[in-house]
Design a protein around this motif. Structure first.
Motif, PDB file in Angstrom:
ATOM      1  N   GLY A  54      28.648 -34.672  -3.356  1.00  0.00           N
ATOM      2  CA  GLY A  54      29.472 -35.314  -2.389  1.00  0.00           C
ATOM      3  C   GLY A  54      30.758 -35.709  -2.879  1.00  0.00           C
ATOM      4  O   GLY A  54      31.874 -35.434  -2.545  1.00  0.00           O
ATOM      5  N   VAL A  55      30.889 -36.338  -4.083  1.00  0.00           N
ATOM      6  CA  VAL A  55      32.169 -36.648  -5.056  1.00  0.00           C
ATOM      7  C   VAL A  55      32.701 -35.399  -5.385  1.00  0.00           C
ATOM      8  O   VAL A  55      34.036 -35.253  -5.140  1.00  0.00           O
ATOM      9  CB  VAL A  55      31.577 -37.605  -6.250  1.00  0.00           C
ATOM     10  CG1 VAL A  55      32.810 -37.738  -7.077  1.00  0.00           C
ATOM     11  CG2 VAL A  55      31.060 -38.806  -5.714  1.00  0.00           C
ATOM     12  N   ALA A  56      32.213 -34.246  -5.874  1.00  0.00           N
ATOM     13  CA  ALA A  56      32.705 -33.190  -6.391  1.00  0.00           C
ATOM     14  C   ALA A  56      33.461 -32.535  -5.055  1.00  0.00           C
ATOM     15  O   ALA A  56      34.617 -31.862  -5.439  1.00  0.00           O
ATOM     16  CB  ALA A  56      31.688 -32.232  -7.098  1.00  0.00           C
ATOM     17  N   ASP A  57      32.647 -32.553  -3.961  1.00  0.00           N
ATOM     18  CA  ASP A  57      33.264 -31.799  -3.015  1.00  0.00           C
ATOM     19  C   ASP A  57      34.798 -32.505  -2.598  1.00  0.00           C
ATOM     20  O   ASP A  57      35.706 -32.144  -2.198  1.00  0.00           O
ATOM     21  CB  ASP A  57      32.261 -31.799  -1.729  1.00  0.00           C
ATOM     22  CG  ASP A  57      31.375 -30.825  -2.029  1.00  0.00           C
ATOM     23  OD1 ASP A  57      31.392 -29.872  -2.592  1.00  0.00           O
ATOM     24  OD2 ASP A  57      30.234 -30.776  -1.132  1.00  0.00           O
ATOM     25  N   ALA A  58      34.651 -33.911  -2.442  1.00  0.00           N
ATOM     26  CA  ALA A  58      35.538 -34.825  -2.263  1.00  0.00           C
ATOM     27  C   ALA A  58      36.879 -34.643  -3.172  1.00  0.00           C
ATOM     28  O   ALA A  58      37.882 -34.464  -2.693  1.00  0.00           O
ATOM     29  CB  ALA A  58      35.234 -36.321  -2.101  1.00  0.00           C
ATOM     30  N   LEU A  59      36.612 -34.383  -4.557  1.00  0.00           N
ATOM     31  CA  LEU A  59      37.412 -34.018  -5.454  1.00  0.00           C
ATOM     32  C   LEU A  59      38.264 -32.760  -5.334  1.00  0.00           C
ATOM     33  O   LEU A  59      39.521 -32.525  -5.639  1.00  0.00           O
ATOM     34  CB  LEU A  59      37.373 -34.487  -6.834  1.00  0.00           C
ATOM     35  CG  LEU A  59      36.799 -35.606  -7.104  1.00  0.00           C
ATOM     36  CD1 LEU A  59      36.161 -35.636  -8.671  1.00  0.00           C
ATOM     37  CD2 LEU A  59      38.015 -36.519  -7.268  1.00  0.00           C
ATOM     38  N   ARG A  60      37.532 -31.877  -4.763  1.00  0.00           N
ATOM     39  CA  ARG A  60      37.848 -30.589  -4.357  1.00  0.00           C
ATOM     40  C   ARG A  60      38.678 -30.328  -3.104  1.00  0.00           C
ATOM     41  O   ARG A  60      39.525 -29.397  -2.848  1.00  0.00           O
ATOM     42  CB  ARG A  60      36.870 -29.332  -4.416  1.00  0.00           C
ATOM     43  CG  ARG A  60      36.414 -29.131  -5.989  1.00  0.00           C
ATOM     44  CD  ARG A  60      35.551 -27.755  -5.917  1.00  0.00           C
ATOM     45  NE  ARG A  60      34.300 -28.391  -6.510  1.00  0.00           N
ATOM     46  CZ  ARG A  60      32.975 -28.312  -6.070  1.00  0.00           C
ATOM     47  NH1 ARG A  60      32.708 -27.943  -4.971  1.00  0.00           N
ATOM     48  NH2 ARG A  60      32.090 -28.799  -6.683  1.00  0.00           N
ATOM     49  N   GLY A  61      38.808 -31.442  -2.407  1.00  0.00           N
ATOM     50  CA  GLY A  61      39.520 -31.453  -1.197  1.00  0.00           C
ATOM     51  C   GLY A  61      38.456 -30.905   0.062  1.00  0.00           C
ATOM     52  O   GLY A  61      38.930 -30.828   1.283  1.00  0.00           O
ATOM     53  N   ARG A  62      37.386 -30.737   0.138  1.00  0.00           N
ATOM     54  CA  ARG A  62      36.491 -30.406   0.933  1.00  0.00           C
ATOM     55  C   ARG A  62      36.050 -31.610   1.769  1.00  0.00           C
ATOM     56  O   ARG A  62      35.923 -32.714   1.291  1.00  0.00           O
ATOM     57  CB  ARG A  62      35.006 -29.505   0.360  1.00  0.00           C
ATOM     58  CG  ARG A  62      35.456 -28.462  -0.133  1.00  0.00           C
ATOM     59  CD  ARG A  62      34.219 -27.722  -0.626  1.00  0.00           C
ATOM     60  NE  ARG A  62      34.704 -26.382  -1.262  1.00  0.00           N
ATOM     61  CZ  ARG A  62      33.665 -25.618  -1.927  1.00  0.00           C
ATOM     62  NH1 ARG A  62      32.587 -26.268  -2.237  1.00  0.00           N
ATOM     63  NH2 ARG A  62      34.070 -24.631  -2.571  1.00  0.00           N
ATOM     64  N   ARG A  63      35.901 -31.512   2.829  1.00  0.00           N
ATOM     65  CA  ARG A  63      35.484 -32.787   3.695  1.00  0.00           C
ATOM     66  C   ARG A  63      34.181 -32.832   4.066  1.00  0.00           C
ATOM     67  O   ARG A  63      33.477 -31.564   4.233  1.00  0.00           O
ATOM     68  CB  ARG A  63      36.259 -32.824   5.289  1.00  0.00           C
ATOM     69  CG  ARG A  63      37.751 -33.020   4.983  1.00  0.00           C
ATOM     70  CD  ARG A  63      38.412 -32.959   6.407  1.00  0.00           C
ATOM     71  NE  ARG A  63      39.880 -33.344   5.991  1.00  0.00           N
ATOM     72  CZ  ARG A  63      40.438 -34.194   6.418  1.00  0.00           C
ATOM     73  NH1 ARG A  63      40.084 -35.223   7.165  1.00  0.00           N
ATOM     74  NH2 ARG A  63      41.851 -34.261   6.226  1.00  0.00           N
ATOM     75  N   SER A  64      33.446 -33.839   4.007  1.00  0.00           N
ATOM     76  CA  SER A  64      32.117 -33.765   4.439  1.00  0.00           C
ATOM     77  C   SER A  64      32.154 -34.893   5.568  1.00  0.00           C
ATOM     78  O   SER A  64      32.591 -35.810   5.612  1.00  0.00           O
ATOM     79  CB  SER A  64      30.941 -34.208   3.463  1.00  0.00           C
ATOM     80  OG  SER A  64      31.363 -35.369   2.866  1.00  0.00           O
ATOM     81  N   SER A  65      31.150 -34.832   6.661  1.00  0.00           N
ATOM     82  CA  SER A  65      30.801 -35.761   7.518  1.00  0.00           C
ATOM     83  C   SER A  65      29.567 -36.150   7.543  1.00  0.00           C
ATOM     84  O   SER A  65      28.683 -35.786   6.927  1.00  0.00           O
ATOM     85  CB  SER A  65      31.135 -35.223   8.843  1.00  0.00           C
ATOM     86  OG  SER A  65      30.685 -34.001   9.276  1.00  0.00           O
TER      87      SER A  65
END
Length: 62
Positions: A51-62
């Motif tokens: 989740g942290v890696a996705d956030a750093l790449r600009g991907r959103r998670s919900s």
């Protein structure tokens, strides 16, 4: 130990490093402390690394 006391101790330690070694040494100590904290949280299973890696790449998670 409460979060306030922990924050106080971290601030005092960074202040001592800043006075003794300068600003950039303090920044390095703070960065390494944050990395160590993140690794510890990941080992405990309290941090979702994906989740942290996705956030750093600009991907959103919900």
């Amino acid at each position: 130990m409460s979060p306030s006391v922990i924050g106080l101790l971290i601030g005092a330690a960074l202040g001592v490093v800043a006075v003794a070694f300068g600003f950039w040494a303090m920044v390095l100590v703070a960065l390494l402390a944050a990395i160590g904290y993140g690794i510890g949280r990941a080992i405990e299973g309290k941090l979702d690394v994906r989740g942290v890696a996705d956030a750093l790449r600009g991907r959103r998670s919900s």
